[in-house]
Design a protein around this motif. Sequence first.
Motif, PDB file in Angstrom:
ATOM      1  N   GLY A 174      19.580 -24.728  14.800  1.00  0.00           N
ATOM      2  CA  GLY A 174      18.422 -25.524  15.350  1.00  0.00           C
ATOM      3  C   GLY A 174      17.799 -24.845  16.334  1.00  0.00           C
ATOM      4  N   HIS A 175      18.444 -23.893  17.294  1.00  0.00           N
ATOM      5  CA  HIS A 175      17.636 -23.035  18.321  1.00  0.00           C
ATOM      6  C   HIS A 175      16.833 -21.877  17.394  1.00  0.00           C
ATOM      7  CE1 HIS A 175      20.314 -24.440  21.646  1.00  0.00           C
ATOM      8  NE2 HIS A 175      19.474 -23.640  22.448  1.00  0.00           N
ATOM      9  N   THR A 176      17.221 -21.500  16.244  1.00  0.00           N
ATOM     10  CA  THR A 176      16.555 -20.355  15.780  1.00  0.00           C
ATOM     11  C   THR A 176      15.287 -21.421  14.937  1.00  0.00           C
ATOM     12  OG1 THR A 176      18.433 -19.274  15.249  1.00  0.00           O
ATOM     13  CG2 THR A 176      16.621 -18.894  13.685  1.00  0.00           C
ATOM     14  N   SER A 177      15.423 -22.253  14.368  1.00  0.00           N
ATOM     15  CA  SER A 177      14.263 -23.104  13.948  1.00  0.00           C
ATOM     16  C   SER A 177      13.204 -23.246  14.646  1.00  0.00           C
ATOM     17  CB  SER A 177      14.926 -24.562  13.333  1.00  0.00           C
ATOM     18  OG  SER A 177      13.845 -25.295  12.776  1.00  0.00           O
ATOM     19  N   ILE A 178      13.610 -23.568  15.878  1.00  0.00           N
ATOM     20  CA  ILE A 178      12.550 -23.797  17.080  1.00  0.00           C
ATOM     21  C   ILE A 178      12.026 -22.734  17.489  1.00  0.00           C
ATOM     22  CG2 ILE A 178      12.254 -24.468  19.589  1.00  0.00           C
ATOM     23  CD1 ILE A 178      14.715 -26.474  18.982  1.00  0.00           C
ATOM     24  N   GLY A 179      12.586 -21.597  17.801  1.00  0.00           N
ATOM     25  CA  GLY A 179      12.113 -20.267  18.137  1.00  0.00           C
ATOM     26  C   GLY A 179      11.427 -19.694  17.165  1.00  0.00           C
TER      27      GLY A 179
END
Length: 279
Positions: A174-179
């Motif tokens: 999820g963090h990667t998707s956001i970043g």
Amino acid sequence: MSFSASPLRLGAAFALAAVLSACSSTPTLPSTPGGDSSSKATGYLVGSAIPDSLALSPAPPAPGSASAQLDDAVASQALSMQGSARFAQAHTDADLSFPAGADQFSCALGVAVTAKTTPVLYRLLERSRIDASAATKAAKTHYQRPRPFMVNNAPTCTPDDEEGLRKSGSYPSGHTSIGWAWGLILSEIDPDHATALIERGRNYGHSRLVCNVHWYSDVQQGQFMGAATVARLHDNPAFVADLAKAREELAHARTLKQPLPRDCAAETAALTSDIPEAR
């Protein structure tokens, strides 16, 4: 071994953002302290407009497969970064709460993003954060993939988060998707800094490897879902309107020449002192 973005992979991400625009647990996202509105932020996308990660994501690598072996190799390399400046940066990158989250790309952007000086951009990042996170939820819930620290029993960069992370599937990140979504959105708002912003989006996801909370394939699929989210956002009138306003707002913010809220030289040094063989 290198897992820096290849031109082909980066081109595929942009192609996905263009093609999917015709179509229609996740990190905890705290409410905004000190925001520009008393109302709680909501995403731009609702219902079927949110990309379906379960339909778009193949199953995570099977044990013993070549992809699983790559995951293990990258995780082993990432462990060598524990205690380093890069590991400390991964801890900083883990914070998606606002207002801290709004400043994750400030060095690459060259402008501080705050609720006071750039309220439209601030809110746009907060709302798109919710969308990019939601886009990973279905696959996370379905696969419930154990995270690296649950397998190797090594520390993470966010020990206080480990209890919650154990209950949230690792795939996709999820963090990667956001970043990655932020990198694409900001590079559209500020094309003059596109290279730095997209690179920041890449290493923002890479921080999840250094933190020992995600596998390499989690990060790769997280980038895919971030691009899918941006594609759907471009079909949302409110997002498109905010994008145009944010571009004008950013141009004005540059004239204010306010100091950046973090040590950008230290951040750059940390991000470039990468996992061995990753450069």
